[in-house]
Design a protein around this motif. Sequence first.
Motif, PDB file in Angstrom:
ATOM      1  N   PHE A 130       0.828  -1.197   0.000  1.00  0.00           N
ATOM      2  CA  PHE A 130       0.000   0.000   0.000  1.00  0.00           C
ATOM      3  C   PHE A 130       0.866   1.252   0.000  1.00  0.00           C
ATOM      4  N   PHE A 131       0.217   2.380  -0.306  1.00  0.00           N
ATOM      5  CA  PHE A 131       0.854   3.693  -0.260  1.00  0.00           C
ATOM      6  C   PHE A 131       0.293   4.404   0.958  1.00  0.00           C
ATOM      7  N   PRO A 132       1.108   4.736   1.970  1.00  0.00           N
ATOM      8  CA  PRO A 132       0.574   5.079   3.287  1.00  0.00           C
ATOM      9  C   PRO A 132       0.095   6.515   3.483  1.00  0.00           C
ATOM     10  N   THR A 133       0.476   7.448   2.623  1.00  0.00           N
ATOM     11  CA  THR A 133       0.083   8.839   2.850  1.00  0.00           C
ATOM     12  C   THR A 133      -1.436   8.968   2.815  1.00  0.00           C
ATOM     13  N   ASP A 134      -2.003   9.694   3.807  1.00  0.00           N
ATOM     14  CA  ASP A 134      -3.435   9.612   4.071  1.00  0.00           C
ATOM     15  C   ASP A 134      -4.085  10.978   4.285  1.00  0.00           C
ATOM     16  N   PRO A 135      -4.114  11.849   3.257  1.00  0.00           N
ATOM     17  CA  PRO A 135      -4.848  13.111   3.427  1.00  0.00           C
ATOM     18  C   PRO A 135      -6.338  12.857   3.580  1.00  0.00           C
ATOM     19  N   THR A 136      -7.034  13.791   4.186  1.00  0.00           N
ATOM     20  CA  THR A 136      -8.470  13.614   4.421  1.00  0.00           C
ATOM     21  C   THR A 136      -9.219  13.416   3.112  1.00  0.00           C
ATOM     22  N   GLU A 137      -8.860  14.201   2.096  1.00  0.00           N
ATOM     23  CA  GLU A 137      -9.530  14.108   0.795  1.00  0.00           C
ATOM     24  C   GLU A 137      -8.858  13.031  -0.048  1.00  0.00           C
ATOM     25  N   THR A 138      -9.431  11.846  -0.081  1.00  0.00           N
ATOM     26  CA  THR A 138      -8.847  10.777  -0.900  1.00  0.00           C
ATOM     27  C   THR A 138      -9.107  10.993  -2.378  1.00  0.00           C
ATOM     28  N   SER A 139      -9.878  12.036  -2.723  1.00  0.00           N
ATOM     29  CA  SER A 139     -10.039  12.409  -4.122  1.00  0.00           C
ATOM     30  C   SER A 139      -8.871  13.253  -4.610  1.00  0.00           C
ATOM     31  N   ALA A 140      -7.900  13.515  -3.736  1.00  0.00           N
ATOM     32  CA  ALA A 140      -6.693  14.235  -4.143  1.00  0.00           C
ATOM     33  C   ALA A 140      -5.927  13.428  -5.174  1.00  0.00           C
ATOM     34  N   CYS A 141      -5.211  14.122  -6.044  1.00  0.00           N
ATOM     35  CA  CYS A 141      -4.371  13.419  -7.019  1.00  0.00           C
ATOM     36  C   CYS A 141      -2.924  13.438  -6.537  1.00  0.00           C
ATOM     37  N   ILE A 142      -2.150  12.505  -7.058  1.00  0.00           N
ATOM     38  CA  ILE A 142      -0.780  12.319  -6.577  1.00  0.00           C
ATOM     39  C   ILE A 142       0.073  13.558  -6.837  1.00  0.00           C
ATOM     40  N   GLY A 143      -0.073  14.180  -8.003  1.00  0.00           N
ATOM     41  CA  GLY A 143       0.717  15.370  -8.293  1.00  0.00           C
ATOM     42  C   GLY A 143       0.432  16.500  -7.330  1.00  0.00           C
ATOM     43  N   GLY A 144      -0.840  16.688  -6.972  1.00  0.00           N
ATOM     44  CA  GLY A 144      -1.186  17.715  -5.996  1.00  0.00           C
ATOM     45  C   GLY A 144      -0.619  17.416  -4.624  1.00  0.00           C
ATOM     46  N   MET A 145      -0.622  16.135  -4.249  1.00  0.00           N
ATOM     47  CA  MET A 145      -0.050  15.745  -2.969  1.00  0.00           C
ATOM     48  C   MET A 145       1.445  16.036  -2.929  1.00  0.00           C
ATOM     49  N   VAL A 146       2.126  15.794  -4.054  1.00  0.00           N
ATOM     50  CA  VAL A 146       3.557  16.115  -4.132  1.00  0.00           C
ATOM     51  C   VAL A 146       3.761  17.626  -4.058  1.00  0.00           C
ATOM     52  N   ALA A 147       2.890  18.388  -4.714  1.00  0.00           N
ATOM     53  CA  ALA A 147       3.049  19.840  -4.772  1.00  0.00           C
ATOM     54  C   ALA A 147       3.018  20.486  -3.395  1.00  0.00           C
ATOM     55  N   CYS A 148       2.198  19.950  -2.469  1.00  0.00           N
ATOM     56  CA  CYS A 148       2.112  20.563  -1.136  1.00  0.00           C
ATOM     57  C   CYS A 148       2.720  19.686  -0.049  1.00  0.00           C
ATOM     58  N   ASN A 149       3.392  18.593  -0.439  1.00  0.00           N
ATOM     59  CA  ASN A 149       3.946  17.649   0.537  1.00  0.00           C
ATOM     60  C   ASN A 149       2.872  17.214   1.519  1.00  0.00           C
ATOM     61  N   ALA A 150       1.767  16.697   0.984  1.00  0.00           N
ATOM     62  CA  ALA A 150       0.600  16.330   1.790  1.00  0.00           C
ATOM     63  C   ALA A 150       0.956  15.264   2.825  1.00  0.00           C
ATOM     64  N   SER A 151       0.156  15.229   3.884  1.00  0.00           N
ATOM     65  CA  SER A 151       0.404  14.213   4.909  1.00  0.00           C
ATOM     66  C   SER A 151      -0.909  13.607   5.387  1.00  0.00           C
ATOM     67  N   GLY A 152      -1.560  14.188   6.402  1.00  0.00           N
ATOM     68  CA  GLY A 152      -2.812  13.629   6.889  1.00  0.00           C
ATOM     69  C   GLY A 152      -2.652  12.869   8.190  1.00  0.00           C
ATOM     70  N   ALA A 153      -3.699  12.097   8.530  1.00  0.00           N
ATOM     71  CA  ALA A 153      -3.780  11.474   9.847  1.00  0.00           C
ATOM     72  C   ALA A 153      -2.623  10.526  10.133  1.00  0.00           C
ATOM     73  N   ARG A 154      -2.226   9.723   9.154  1.00  0.00           N
ATOM     74  CA  ARG A 154      -1.208   8.702   9.417  1.00  0.00           C
ATOM     75  C   ARG A 154       0.214   9.238   9.321  1.00  0.00           C
ATOM     76  N   SER A 155       0.362  10.554   9.207  1.00  0.00           N
ATOM     77  CA  SER A 155       1.714  11.115   9.125  1.00  0.00           C
ATOM     78  C   SER A 155       2.482  10.947  10.428  1.00  0.00           C
ATOM     79  N   TYR A 156       1.769  10.697  11.546  1.00  0.00           N
ATOM     80  CA  TYR A 156       2.484  10.458  12.797  1.00  0.00           C
ATOM     81  C   TYR A 156       3.398   9.243  12.651  1.00  0.00           C
ATOM     82  N   GLY A 157       2.916   8.209  11.981  1.00  0.00           N
ATOM     83  CA  GLY A 157       3.727   7.011  11.814  1.00  0.00           C
ATOM     84  C   GLY A 157       4.505   6.945  10.523  1.00  0.00           C
ATOM     85  N   TYR A 158       3.953   7.505   9.451  1.00  0.00           N
ATOM     86  CA  TYR A 158       4.541   7.315   8.124  1.00  0.00           C
ATOM     87  C   TYR A 158       5.142   8.575   7.519  1.00  0.00           C
ATOM     88  N   GLY A 159       4.949   9.720   8.176  1.00  0.00           N
ATOM     89  CA  GLY A 159       5.480  10.953   7.637  1.00  0.00           C
ATOM     90  C   GLY A 159       4.641  11.476   6.482  1.00  0.00           C
TER      91      GLY A 159
END
Length: 543
Positions: free
Chosen positions: A136-165
């Motif tokens: 699996f890919f662990p990064t977990d922003p609240t909006e799962t409709s986000a696209c990967i490029g947008g997540m890279v653009a803002c260095n997205a994280s979300g709830a599971r960033s405590y464990g996975y960054g």
Amino acid sequence: MTLIKPLGPELKEYVRDESRTVGHAETISFPTSEDQVRDVLRELHASGTPVTVQGARTGLAAGAVPQGGHVLNLSRMDAVLGLRRGEDGTYHLRVQSGVVLANLRKALANKSVPTNGWDEESLAALDELYADPEQFFPTDPTETSACIGGMVACNASGARSYGYGPVRPHVSALRVVLADGDVVALRRGEARAHGRSLRLVTEAGRSLSLDLPTYEMPHTKNASGYYVADDMDALDLFVGSDGTLGVVTEVELALMPAPAVVWGVSCFFETETAALDFTVAVRPALAHAVAIEYFDAGALSILRSQRESSAAFASLPAVEGRFACCVYVELDCDDEDEACAELYAIGDAMRAVGADEADTWVARTDVDRECQRFFRHAVPESVNMLIDERRRTNPAITKLGSDMSVPDERLHDVIELYRTTLAEAGLQSAAWGHIGNNHLHVNVLPRGDADFAAGKELFCSWAAEVTRMGGAVSAEHGVGKIKRGFLETMYGPEHVREMARLKRELDPAGQLGRGNLFGEELLGAMAGDAPSGAACEKGGERA
């Protein structure tokens, strides 16, 4: 035939994002390949036309909202391009920037990854992936409709960033198209800075010598401005750059084995002090916590009201009125014995702060975990419903949300700051978010224009105080356009000028992401070395 089309009224949705900010643009394109992205950028480069890059437009800092010029929307670049397996056994999945997170998760979980156009090496690696335990890919922003490029653009994280960054450590390669259509291909570990000097070579053979900013980043969760460090990996510069340095067209993601056992534990407390003390106590006690989330009294109160008045939330379990707040802990473990040991540690930490370990919801099954996810997502949704109701009488107001973080030792201090200043201003609020990372989204809920103005003033003062605590003004949403004043508060005007100079080295005309991170006045003044203006623009996410 040009891909560039007029942006007419029928496409008006593409001048806004989830920040509720509305912009304007003259033209738009929907490329489906990197070659088409290059064609569009080459066509626009000669005229110096501003270009705003978009994906799914789920951002909360208005980074995808255009301020004139052209909208380059990558949502149709949604192909999965290939797979390789590294020498250490890690699987690396290569995708276009428009791939949606929810679709990627589903494809991995169902072993239904699309393979159109894949080479034999990728197909062989996929056979191995399907034979192995689930990845699996662990990064977990609240909006799962986000696209990967947008997540890279803002260095997205979300709830599971405590464990996975955040997303950054899970990116192993990028392809980035520069403003003039040239391409930089980056693979982690292959190009590094020497101190704060970085040399890149484009695919056209052009050598770029870059002077990296000299500021030191805070030792906390941070998505504020460009990532820079001595001897840094070149790839990391582009992750979190808010679409200002280049257009990310391909991303290679490092996958991980999915956990065998996932349990969720909602812990309820009668005082906020107990919840904070519990958080401090439980962090070192847990080896397998991947999320430690928080919901304060304001959030729970609004949720209770919505549960009573809205059929959409009627199925939520009731939260007793005596509870002032909730801390949610998610555990990813190898087996149930390991999970049980973690559960006992949570109980010990609750008792140590005077709480009762019986005041918990423990989710061990998929059905129970889905109920807890519904609870977590219902909190911000309930707040949005409240604000929407108020906007019927005053359309100009909206929610103001913060995105600040502080070091571990300042958790109690920052909460005291929030509580004291909110009370002094007489503002209604609700807070939730990633307390494990000392990162809460404090939401001011205006009842009128005066509250809205007071909330923006308050966020300005918070940015200064959080900076003094060694924190970050944006921990996960990026700076975009809304928080660029906070960026100067955090780093100071000269370091922001260093960021602008770096952008000019890669994008001399300042075309890409215009308005993100810097105002046009600063970029336009760079040649004359003019002052940059006021530090705080009284920002705050309108989402």
